[in-house]
Design a protein around this motif. Structure first.
Motif, PDB file in Angstrom:
ATOM      1  N   SER A  97       6.206  10.795  -9.131  1.00  0.00           N
ATOM      2  CA  SER A  97       7.634  10.526  -8.419  1.00  0.00           C
ATOM      3  C   SER A  97       8.222   9.575  -9.249  1.00  0.00           C
ATOM      4  O   SER A  97       9.530   9.493  -9.071  1.00  0.00           O
ATOM      5  N   GLN A  98       7.601   8.648  -9.958  1.00  0.00           N
ATOM      6  CA  GLN A  98       8.466   7.727 -10.939  1.00  0.00           C
ATOM      7  C   GLN A  98       9.389   8.626 -11.977  1.00  0.00           C
ATOM      8  O   GLN A  98      10.312   8.103 -12.396  1.00  0.00           O
ATOM      9  N   VAL A 113       0.835  -1.168  -0.058  1.00  0.00           N
ATOM     10  CA  VAL A 113       0.012  -0.141  -0.092  1.00  0.00           C
ATOM     11  C   VAL A 113       0.687   1.067   0.053  1.00  0.00           C
ATOM     12  O   VAL A 113       1.623   1.400   0.764  1.00  0.00           O
ATOM     13  N   VAL A 114       0.832   2.163  -1.189  1.00  0.00           N
ATOM     14  CA  VAL A 114       1.696   3.107  -1.126  1.00  0.00           C
ATOM     15  C   VAL A 114       0.914   4.448  -1.116  1.00  0.00           C
ATOM     16  O   VAL A 114      -0.349   4.332  -1.187  1.00  0.00           O
ATOM     17  N   CYS A 115       1.483   5.392  -0.447  1.00  0.00           N
ATOM     18  CA  CYS A 115       0.799   6.795  -0.050  1.00  0.00           C
ATOM     19  C   CYS A 115       1.564   8.064  -0.500  1.00  0.00           C
ATOM     20  O   CYS A 115       2.115   8.631   0.312  1.00  0.00           O
ATOM     21  N   PRO A 116       1.638   8.020  -1.911  1.00  0.00           N
ATOM     22  CA  PRO A 116       2.494   9.033  -2.153  1.00  0.00           C
ATOM     23  C   PRO A 116       2.491  10.615  -1.863  1.00  0.00           C
ATOM     24  O   PRO A 116       3.600  11.313  -1.764  1.00  0.00           O
ATOM     25  N   ILE A 117       1.308  11.155  -1.513  1.00  0.00           N
ATOM     26  CA  ILE A 117       1.051  12.460  -1.241  1.00  0.00           C
ATOM     27  C   ILE A 117       1.880  12.422   0.474  1.00  0.00           C
ATOM     28  O   ILE A 117       2.763  13.269   0.528  1.00  0.00           O
ATOM     29  N   GLU A 125       9.432   2.056  -5.453  1.00  0.00           N
ATOM     30  CA  GLU A 125       9.754   1.383  -6.978  1.00  0.00           C
ATOM     31  C   GLU A 125       8.439   0.570  -7.557  1.00  0.00           C
ATOM     32  O   GLU A 125       8.746  -0.585  -7.580  1.00  0.00           O
ATOM     33  N   ALA A 126       7.891   1.508  -7.995  1.00  0.00           N
ATOM     34  CA  ALA A 126       6.440   1.014  -8.791  1.00  0.00           C
ATOM     35  C   ALA A 126       6.604  -0.008  -9.873  1.00  0.00           C
ATOM     36  O   ALA A 126       5.917  -0.817 -10.091  1.00  0.00           O
TER      37      ALA A 126
END
Length: 459
Positions: A342-343, A294-298, A309-310
């Protein structure tokens, strides 16, 4: 719940985009039928929308932190990072009453629904009174989360947090952490109370568990949590910060993700939150394990966590979900945009997560809709018969989307517009957002504003 019929100009189905789609929802909140090439007005009372999409679940939330949003954007000392932010959060949490916590949770859930999320996974670690004394009913604050979910109608997955110690060196809890801590026996009681009380919510509500992190839970605690009777996966913070990696190397003899893979039965029943500090080998091994991330980029950007590293993880077949963690911003489109951006910033490329047959927006949305559903124990994430009707609609009459369809429409919403284009949301068939606004918006917002005026006056 009464049966419903929707008519969408176009819809994103598992087999791709379809035009003029009728979706029938049964009385249990599941999709009963999907018919492409239909005609509008064939069914009396049908709800007409522009573009219909599977609505993702928000798989990682600390609702109470929404009340802190915008209040920590300054240097508290010469060097400011996640750990200094955490100290401020612990100080803030001591002020919150049960009524505050319920009001904040309802506001967060409402904002998530208006942003296009259909469900929430509440990583709930506020258990006790400010001094660490349990409430007369140990599950008091969990019950406040359930009350908020009953008001908002969101699809709710409760993830009670096991928190045992202040660090991997075994130091005791202190300060604001005292509201989090439980022995295994205490946590077992709290968990059972949650399981009983959750039955008061609609049938799609789920119960998972969240051993907070390797900092906060030892190996016995991890095993205890994993054995509990659940209807959703085990969630754990892992490899969020370089400091956490250093601590694990010192006290556990390995990096956090590698240690979990080597010492626990990590499989599809586990979700690791953040995982922004992994080696290439850990990334590949985690994807192969069947566990999800589970990623939370903000929030990860706001706290300086790092970049997940998606591309490598998804290319290896990993399952991915989105969360909003600290809730400094609650925005589905912005979370997706931040994931791709981000990537790009790291790799100095464009369209990193696009594939030969799917744009960035489509690949991300389909991925997190499916991944979010599995992370929350929900049979959702797709527009097909049998699935829960977790759905969002976009206002294609907007000038921003004029003349667009398919992947281009989706990309424009994510990269060039925002959540104001979300017109309707259904959570397990509950039509809780209409014309861009939650059906109980005014009452929920008024209660939240009252709480915030008091909290901010005390700062």
């Amino acid at each position: 719940m009464a049966r419903q019929t929707l008519f969408a100009n176009e819809a994103l189905t598992p087999s791709g985009w379809a035009q003029n789609v009728r979706v029938d929802i049964d009385g249990e909140g599941r999709i009963a039928g999907v018919t492409a090439g239909a005609k509008p007005d064939d069914v009396p009372g049908e709800v007409k929308v522009g573009a219909l999409l599977p609505a993702p679940g928000n798989a990682h939330s600390h609702s109470f932190q929404r009340a802190m949003a915008g209040l920590t954007e300054y240097r508290s000392q010469a060097y400011d990072d996640f750990w200094t932010w955490r100290a401020l959060m612990y100080h803030f949490v001591e002020r919150l009453t049960p009524d505050d916590i319920e009001a904040i949770a309802a506001q967060v859930q409402m904002e998530m629904l208006e942003a296009g999320y259909a469900a929430i996974g509440e990583f709930h670690y506020l258990h006790h009174q400010p001094d660490g004394t349990p409430y007369d009913m140990p599950g008091e604050l969990g019950a406040r989360m359930f009350a908020a979910a009953a008001q908002t109608g969101i699809g709710y997955t409760h993830l009670p947090v096991l928190y045992m110690r202040g660090g991997m060196d075994g130091r005791p809890l202190s300060g604001g952490q005292r509201r989090f801590g439980n022995t295994l026996d205490q946590f077992g009681t709290l968990f059972e109370q949650a399981r009983e009380r959750l039955q008061d919510l609609p049938a799609d509500a789920r119960l998972g568990v969240a051993p907070h992190s390797l900092r906060a839970v030892d190996e016995d605690g991890l095993s205890f949590a994993a054995r509990l009777h659940r209807t959703a996966p085990v969630h754990i913070h892992a490899a969020e910060q370089t400091g956490e990696v250093d601590e694990a190397l010192t006290h556990l003899g390995g990096r956090p993700v590698a240690w979990l893979l080597d010492n626990m039965k990590i499989d599809s029943d586990w979700r690791l939150v953040h995982a922004t500090q992994m080696t290439d080998a850990e990334t590949a091994a985690l994807a192969a394990s069947g566990a999800g991330v589970v990623v939370c980029p903000i929030t990860e950007a706001n706290l300086g966590d790092g970049i997940f590293e998606a591309q490598q993880y998804l290319s290896a077949g990993g399952a991915l979900a989105l969360g909003s963690d600290s809730n400094i911003r609650i925005s589905l489109s912005e979370e997706l945009r931040a994931l791709e951006h981000s990537q790009r910033l790291r790799d100095r490329e464009r369209a990193v997560l696009a594939t030969a047959d799917k744009s960035c927006g489509r690949r991300m949305l389909e991925t997190v809709a499916e991944g979010g559903a599995s992370a929350l124990g929900r049979d959702a994430g797709r527009i097909e018969p049998g699935a829960l009707a977790d759905l969002l609609a976009l206002d294609t009459a907007s000038s921003t989307l004029a003349g667009l369809s398919g992947d281009r429409l989706l990309d424009t919403w994510i990269f060039a517009a925002g959540d104001h284009l979300v017109s309707d949301v259904w959570a397990a068939g509950r039509h809780v957002v209409k014309d861009g606004r939650h059906i109980k918006h005014d009452a929920i917002a008024a209660r939240f504003n009252k709480v915030m005026l008091r909290l901010r006056s005390e700062l």
